[in-house]
Write a protein that holds these residues in place. Structure first.
Motif, PDB file in Angstrom:
ATOM      1  N   ALA A  31      23.379 -12.471  -8.827  1.00 32.33           N
ATOM      2  CA  ALA A  31      24.296 -11.490  -7.952  1.00 32.33           C
ATOM      3  C   ALA A  31      23.620 -10.244  -7.442  1.00 32.33           C
ATOM      4  CB  ALA A  31      25.572 -10.949  -8.602  1.00 32.33           C
ATOM      5  N   SER A  32      22.812  -9.680  -8.341  1.00 33.74           N
ATOM      6  CA  SER A  32      21.847  -8.304  -8.146  1.00 33.74           C
ATOM      7  C   SER A  32      20.690  -8.881  -7.087  1.00 33.74           C
ATOM      8  CB  SER A  32      21.378  -7.973  -9.184  1.00 33.74           C
ATOM      9  OG  SER A  32      20.509  -6.825  -9.005  1.00 33.74           O
ATOM     10  N   HIS A  33      20.479  -8.378  -6.093  1.00 27.32           N
ATOM     11  CA  HIS A  33      19.108  -8.570  -5.439  1.00 27.32           C
ATOM     12  C   HIS A  33      18.180  -7.266  -5.692  1.00 27.32           C
ATOM     13  CE1 HIS A  33      21.789  -9.914  -1.633  1.00 27.32           C
ATOM     14  NE2 HIS A  33      21.353 -10.853  -2.533  1.00 27.32           N
ATOM     15  N   THR A  34      17.038  -7.620  -5.602  1.00 27.79           N
ATOM     16  CA  THR A  34      15.739  -6.700  -5.602  1.00 27.79           C
ATOM     17  C   THR A  34      15.746  -5.971  -4.092  1.00 27.79           C
ATOM     18  OG1 THR A  34      14.836  -7.379  -7.485  1.00 27.79           O
ATOM     19  CG2 THR A  34      13.593  -6.147  -6.199  1.00 27.79           C
ATOM     20  N   ILE A  35      16.270  -5.029  -3.889  1.00 27.30           N
ATOM     21  CA  ILE A  35      16.138  -4.392  -2.555  1.00 27.30           C
ATOM     22  C   ILE A  35      15.016  -3.782  -2.376  1.00 27.30           C
ATOM     23  CG2 ILE A  35      17.277  -2.687  -1.075  1.00 27.30           C
ATOM     24  CD1 ILE A  35      19.826  -3.009  -2.671  1.00 27.30           C
ATOM     25  N   ILE A  36      14.048  -4.216  -1.459  1.00 23.88           N
ATOM     26  CA  ILE A  36      12.744  -3.571  -0.602  1.00 23.88           C
ATOM     27  C   ILE A  36      13.324  -2.244   0.301  1.00 23.88           C
ATOM     28  CG2 ILE A  36      10.782  -3.873   0.351  1.00 23.88           C
ATOM     29  CD1 ILE A  36      10.979  -6.819  -0.756  1.00 23.88           C
ATOM     30  N   MET A  37      14.096  -2.560   1.140  1.00 22.02           N
ATOM     31  CA  MET A  37      14.785  -1.670   2.185  1.00 22.02           C
ATOM     32  C   MET A  37      16.068  -2.250   2.575  1.00 22.02           C
ATOM     33  SD  MET A  37      12.860   0.090   5.388  1.00 22.02           S
ATOM     34  CE  MET A  37      13.706   1.491   6.266  1.00 22.02           C
TER      35      MET A  37
ATOM     36  N   GLY B 235      13.863   0.423  -6.024  1.00 20.37           N
ATOM     37  CA  GLY B 235      12.354   0.771  -6.630  1.00 20.37           C
ATOM     38  C   GLY B 235      12.344   2.271  -7.117  1.00 20.37           C
ATOM     39  N   PHE B 236      11.163   2.966  -6.789  1.00 22.49           N
ATOM     40  CA  PHE B 236      11.418   4.388  -7.112  1.00 22.49           C
ATOM     41  C   PHE B 236      11.381   5.131  -5.449  1.00 22.49           C
ATOM     42  CE2 PHE B 236       7.143   4.813  -5.703  1.00 22.49           C
ATOM     43  CZ  PHE B 236       6.027   4.514  -6.453  1.00 22.49           C
ATOM     44  N   GLU B 237      11.981   4.464  -4.410  1.00 21.78           N
ATOM     45  CA  GLU B 237      12.273   5.055  -3.326  1.00 21.78           C
ATOM     46  C   GLU B 237      13.132   6.577  -3.436  1.00 21.78           C
ATOM     47  OE1 GLU B 237      11.757   5.941   0.782  1.00 21.78           O
ATOM     48  OE2 GLU B 237      10.687   4.522  -0.705  1.00 21.78           O
ATOM     49  N   GLY B 238      14.091   6.320  -4.170  1.00 21.30           N
ATOM     50  CA  GLY B 238      14.787   7.511  -4.354  1.00 21.30           C
ATOM     51  C   GLY B 238      13.954   8.840  -4.908  1.00 21.30           C
ATOM     52  N   TRP B 239      13.046   8.322  -5.872  1.00 22.30           N
ATOM     53  CA  TRP B 239      11.849   9.751  -6.381  1.00 22.30           C
ATOM     54  C   TRP B 239      11.304  10.042  -5.047  1.00 22.30           C
ATOM     55  CZ3 TRP B 239       6.881   8.407  -8.914  1.00 22.30           C
ATOM     56  CH2 TRP B 239       6.284   9.353  -9.443  1.00 22.30           C
ATOM     57  N   SER B 240      10.652   8.971  -4.188  1.00 24.19           N
ATOM     58  CA  SER B 240       9.850   9.372  -3.177  1.00 24.19           C
ATOM     59  C   SER B 240      10.545  10.291  -2.114  1.00 24.19           C
ATOM     60  CB  SER B 240       9.230   7.988  -2.537  1.00 24.19           C
ATOM     61  OG  SER B 240       8.372   7.331  -3.163  1.00 24.19           O
ATOM     62  N   ASP B 241      11.710  10.047  -1.886  1.00 23.97           N
ATOM     63  CA  ASP B 241      12.496  10.840  -0.912  1.00 23.97           C
ATOM     64  C   ASP B 241      12.864  12.042  -1.593  1.00 23.97           C
ATOM     65  OD1 ASP B 241      13.357  10.155   1.603  1.00 23.97           O
ATOM     66  OD2 ASP B 241      15.408  10.838   1.188  1.00 23.97           O
ATOM     67  N   TRP B 242      13.311  12.190  -2.907  1.00 26.52           N
ATOM     68  CA  TRP B 242      13.500  13.458  -3.649  1.00 26.52           C
ATOM     69  C   TRP B 242      12.139  14.332  -3.484  1.00 26.52           C
ATOM     70  CZ3 TRP B 242      10.960  15.690  -7.676  1.00 26.52           C
ATOM     71  CH2 TRP B 242      11.246  17.028  -8.102  1.00 26.52           C
TER      72      TRP B 242
ATOM     73  N   LEU C 270       9.549   3.391  10.275  1.00 31.11           N
ATOM     74  CA  LEU C 270      10.628   4.666  10.391  1.00 31.11           C
ATOM     75  C   LEU C 270      10.446   5.270   9.186  1.00 31.11           C
ATOM     76  CD1 LEU C 270      13.390   3.317  12.673  1.00 31.11           C
ATOM     77  CD2 LEU C 270      11.839   5.319  13.122  1.00 31.11           C
ATOM     78  N   ARG C 271      10.740   4.514   7.961  1.00 31.43           N
ATOM     79  CA  ARG C 271      10.704   5.151   6.435  1.00 31.43           C
ATOM     80  C   ARG C 271       9.435   6.070   6.600  1.00 31.43           C
ATOM     81  NH1 ARG C 271      10.324   1.322   1.102  1.00 31.43           N
ATOM     82  NH2 ARG C 271      12.365   1.355   1.212  1.00 31.43           N
ATOM     83  N   LEU C 272       8.346   5.348   6.803  1.00 23.94           N
ATOM     84  CA  LEU C 272       7.180   6.022   6.505  1.00 23.94           C
ATOM     85  C   LEU C 272       6.853   7.112   7.393  1.00 23.94           C
ATOM     86  CD1 LEU C 272       5.000   2.765   5.516  1.00 23.94           C
ATOM     87  CD2 LEU C 272       6.280   4.480   3.784  1.00 23.94           C
ATOM     88  N   LEU C 273       7.189   7.088   8.498  1.00 27.20           N
ATOM     89  CA  LEU C 273       7.130   8.152   9.682  1.00 27.20           C
ATOM     90  C   LEU C 273       8.058   9.300   9.058  1.00 27.20           C
ATOM     91  CD1 LEU C 273       7.389   6.204  12.886  1.00 27.20           C
ATOM     92  CD2 LEU C 273       5.346   7.646  12.270  1.00 27.20           C
ATOM     93  N   MET C 274       9.097   9.113   8.496  1.00 26.04           N
ATOM     94  CA  MET C 274       9.881  10.147   8.046  1.00 26.04           C
ATOM     95  C   MET C 274       9.266  10.800   6.949  1.00 26.04           C
ATOM     96  SD  MET C 274      12.582  12.103   8.244  1.00 26.04           S
ATOM     97  CE  MET C 274      13.694  11.291   9.622  1.00 26.04           C
ATOM     98  N   ARG C 275       8.628   9.974   6.191  1.00 22.12           N
ATOM     99  CA  ARG C 275       7.781  10.541   4.776  1.00 22.12           C
ATOM    100  C   ARG C 275       6.752  11.442   5.264  1.00 22.12           C
ATOM    101  NH1 ARG C 275       9.590   7.715   1.402  1.00 22.12           N
ATOM    102  NH2 ARG C 275       8.297   6.311   0.620  1.00 22.12           N
ATOM    103  N   ILE C 276       6.238  11.291   6.323  1.00 23.67           N
ATOM    104  CA  ILE C 276       5.160  12.285   6.817  1.00 23.67           C
ATOM    105  C   ILE C 276       5.350  13.326   7.855  1.00 23.67           C
ATOM    106  CG2 ILE C 276       3.414  10.487   6.420  1.00 23.67           C
ATOM    107  CD1 ILE C 276       2.953  10.311   9.427  1.00 23.67           C
TER     108      ILE C 276
ATOM    109  N   TYR D 234       0.862  -1.102  -0.123  1.00 22.82           N
ATOM    110  CA  TYR D 234       0.097   0.013   0.267  1.00 22.82           C
ATOM    111  C   TYR D 234       0.874   1.446   0.115  1.00 22.82           C
ATOM    112  CZ  TYR D 234      -4.778  -1.703   0.463  1.00 22.82           C
ATOM    113  OH  TYR D 234      -6.009  -2.429   0.042  1.00 22.82           O
ATOM    114  N   SER D 235       2.067   1.330   0.687  1.00 22.83           N
ATOM    115  CA  SER D 235       2.883   2.456   0.722  1.00 22.83           C
ATOM    116  C   SER D 235       3.496   2.502  -0.965  1.00 22.83           C
ATOM    117  CB  SER D 235       4.074   2.242   1.734  1.00 22.83           C
ATOM    118  OG  SER D 235       5.094   1.274   1.400  1.00 22.83           O
ATOM    119  N   TYR D 236       3.801   1.728  -1.406  1.00 26.65           N
ATOM    120  CA  TYR D 236       4.104   1.586  -2.675  1.00 26.65           C
ATOM    121  C   TYR D 236       2.988   2.104  -3.839  1.00 26.65           C
ATOM    122  CZ  TYR D 236       5.837  -0.522  -7.175  1.00 26.65           C
ATOM    123  OH  TYR D 236       6.523  -0.614  -8.541  1.00 26.65           O
ATOM    124  N   VAL D 237       2.026   1.707  -3.464  1.00 27.94           N
ATOM    125  CA  VAL D 237       0.924   2.417  -4.655  1.00 27.94           C
ATOM    126  C   VAL D 237       0.403   3.522  -4.378  1.00 27.94           C
ATOM    127  CG1 VAL D 237      -1.154   1.248  -3.376  1.00 27.94           C
ATOM    128  CG2 VAL D 237      -1.141   1.381  -5.984  1.00 27.94           C
TER     129      VAL D 237
END
Length: 517
Positions: free
Chosen positions: A352-358, A451-458, A201-207, A124-127
């Motif tokens: 070798a590459s992971h898909t990093i969620i956090m 993901g697009f966490e870099g975009w969300s934080d920007w 903590l990620r989402l608390l910082m978001r708000i 839900y945080s993603y969408v």
């Protein structure tokens, strides 16, 4: 009389058949519910794959890790309504809701319930961070009551629900590892608790800029009582999906042309070179023209391209300005860690590459910002900040070693991290604004392909700066949300229109609730 008697018999038989209809017509090959251990891995795999692909698209280009060499509409902000991640998210949420429904009141299945709450919260945080207001309270009610036109909830309400679910998850998850089918933590319940609290903590910082009281209280609760609210303690705790040869990393099976459409951005190139940052060796490959293969110690062999060029300008771009030195041979591919099998047949790795969620490094930068802004009293900003930098270098060193790329691994291991964190452009000072800018920059680097966490934080901070390219449309404004899918407009138009009226417009420039920068 005989006709009346026959009519009565027919009515009795009809009622009897109707009463038994559901029992008689149950198909044993298609059960009404599935075991949670069968549903869970599918949800995790589907959403991790989607998150990884989204990282390749908007996640790379909007905040300028990569730039588009071909099909540049995404990089020039010529965006259309998007069903991704909307469709995948709600398809997966139906299975998550089935797990919750079947485990919430089952004392022996509380760990499945807790894991499902964490997955629900992340999805839900993603969408909602993609679109803003989306169906939440009624989103999966069609499972029970057939409601196929759910109302859209305000993003503030969705966040309240997500944060509450994560707190519940921390409570119900116990130390007993009695779940299976888990491809993220292999049934390690303590790591799921750490993910629940770290994601919170990620989402608390978001708000934090729009509901500071909730953010500060939640952060203080978590950081003030680590035994009750454990969080990531090292790279070993980070949330990611590790792929295998049957399910390789998302870009491994891509066509070489699809992989090569995205190249190193000049923005990332410049920032890493300015810091003498060896992560450049991981994030990019030397140009084909350099004839150095997948690694060169010389930073000059790594060349990026500007973002936001139209198709003609991108294909003809020349880093040197010489038209005879234009095109893909003179621009770096993205790093071998992500490479596709077709474009690097001898060196590419399926695993070798992971898909990093956090990641753990992301969490450390969240804590560094929280400490710098006075949100938390435990620890200090410099400690968390340096932990985040060191963790990012350690993670990428380990991954390139796992891929067998020893030259890159050796170069990463040779990094003098004391000198790196001590340089003026990296070290924190007494000036809060300067410190927050440095934390944002290092966090941005660490969020590469998350993901697009870099975009969300920007969107939340406006840091580091994103400068639209020369051929950008959208009046030169960087998009801040996705437009709703066309299918939603046509099948749930009343609730769609109410959501649009509430938010302001179904436009890529309409800011989300928490985006007040």
């Amino acid at each position: 009389m005989k006709k009346i008697l026959l009519l009565l018999i027919s009515l009795v038989l009809a009622v009897s058949c109707t009463e038994d209809f559901e029992t008689i017509n149950i198909n044993p090959n298609y059960p009404a519910s599935a075991q949670p251990e069968l549903l869970l891995p599918g949800v995790q795999r589907e959403m991790a794959y989607n998150w990884g692909n989204q990282g390749w698209e908007e996640g790379f280009t909007v905040v300028q890790y990569g730039a588009r060499l071909q099909f540049t509409s995404g990089d020039t902000y010529n965006w259309s309504p998007s069903g991704d991640p909307y469709d995948n998210a709600y398809a997966s949420l139906r299975d998550v809701e089935n797990i919750i429904r079947d485990t919430e009141t089952n004392e022996e299945a509380q760990n499945y319930y807790g894991v499902a709450l964490v997955m629900k919260s992340w999805i839900y945080s993603y969408v909602t961070d993609a679109y803003g207001d989306v169906p939440y309270s009624e989103a999966t009610s069609g499972i029970e009551d057939g409601n196929v036109t759910p109302a859209f909830d305000a993003q503030s309400s969705i966040y309240a629900g997500i944060l509450a679910d994560l707190e519940t998850a921390n409570t119900v998850l116990t130390g007993a590892g009695n779940i299976s089918g888990d491809i993220i933590y292999n049934g390690d319940i303590e790591k799921w608790r750490k993910f629940a609290n770290s994601l919170r903590l990620r989402l608390l910082m978001r708000i934090s800029d729009v509901d500071n009281a909730t953010a500060v209280a939640g952060m203080a609760q978590i950081t003030g009582n680590p035994s009750a609210y454990p969080i990531f303690e090292s790279n070993e705790d980070m949330a990611f999906v590790e792929w295998n040869s049957d399910n390789p990393q998302p870009k491994y099976d891509a066509r070489s042309g699809s992989f090569d459409e995205v190249r190193l951005s000049q923005t990332l190139e410049t920032r890493l070179k300015d810091l003498n940052d060896n992560r450049l060796y991981v994030f990019a490959q030397p140009t084909t023209d350099s004839d150095k293969g997948i690694f060169s110690e010389d930073f000059n062999d790594y060349v990026g391209m500007p973002n936001g060029l139209d198709d003609e300008a991108a294909l003809g771009y020349s880093p040197s300005g010489n038209p005879d030195e234009s095109g893909s041979n003179f621009i770096s591919r993205l790093g071998i860690l992500l490479a596709c099998r077709a474009c690097n047949p001898e060196q590419a790795s399926a695993t070798a590459s992971h898909t990093i969620i956090m990641s753990y490094s992301e969490l450390q930068f969240i804590l560094a910002e929280a400490a710098e802004r006075g949100f938390i009293s435990s620890g200090d900003a410099a400690m968390y900040y340096e932990n985040g930098i060191r963790a990012s270098f350690a993670y990428y060193t380990e991954r390139v070693a796992a891929g067998g790329w020893s030259d890159i691994a050796n170069a990463m291991q040779a990094t003098d991290l004391e000198a790196y964190v001590g340089q003026d452009a990296v070290a924190l000072t007494a000036a809060t604004d300067d410190n927050l800018a440095k934390i944002a920059l290092q966090k941005w680097i660490s969020l590469f392909y998350t993901g697009f966490e870099g975009w969300s934080d920007w969107r939340r901070t406006g840091m580091p700066e994103v400068i639209p390219g020369p051929d950008a449309v959208n009046d030169g404004m960087v998009p801040v949300r996705f437009q709703y899918p066309n299918s939603v407009k046509s099948t749930n138009s009343e609730n769609y229109n109410a959501a649009v009226q509430s938010m302001g417009a179904d436009d890529i420039n309409t800011k989300l609730w928490w985006d007040v920068d």
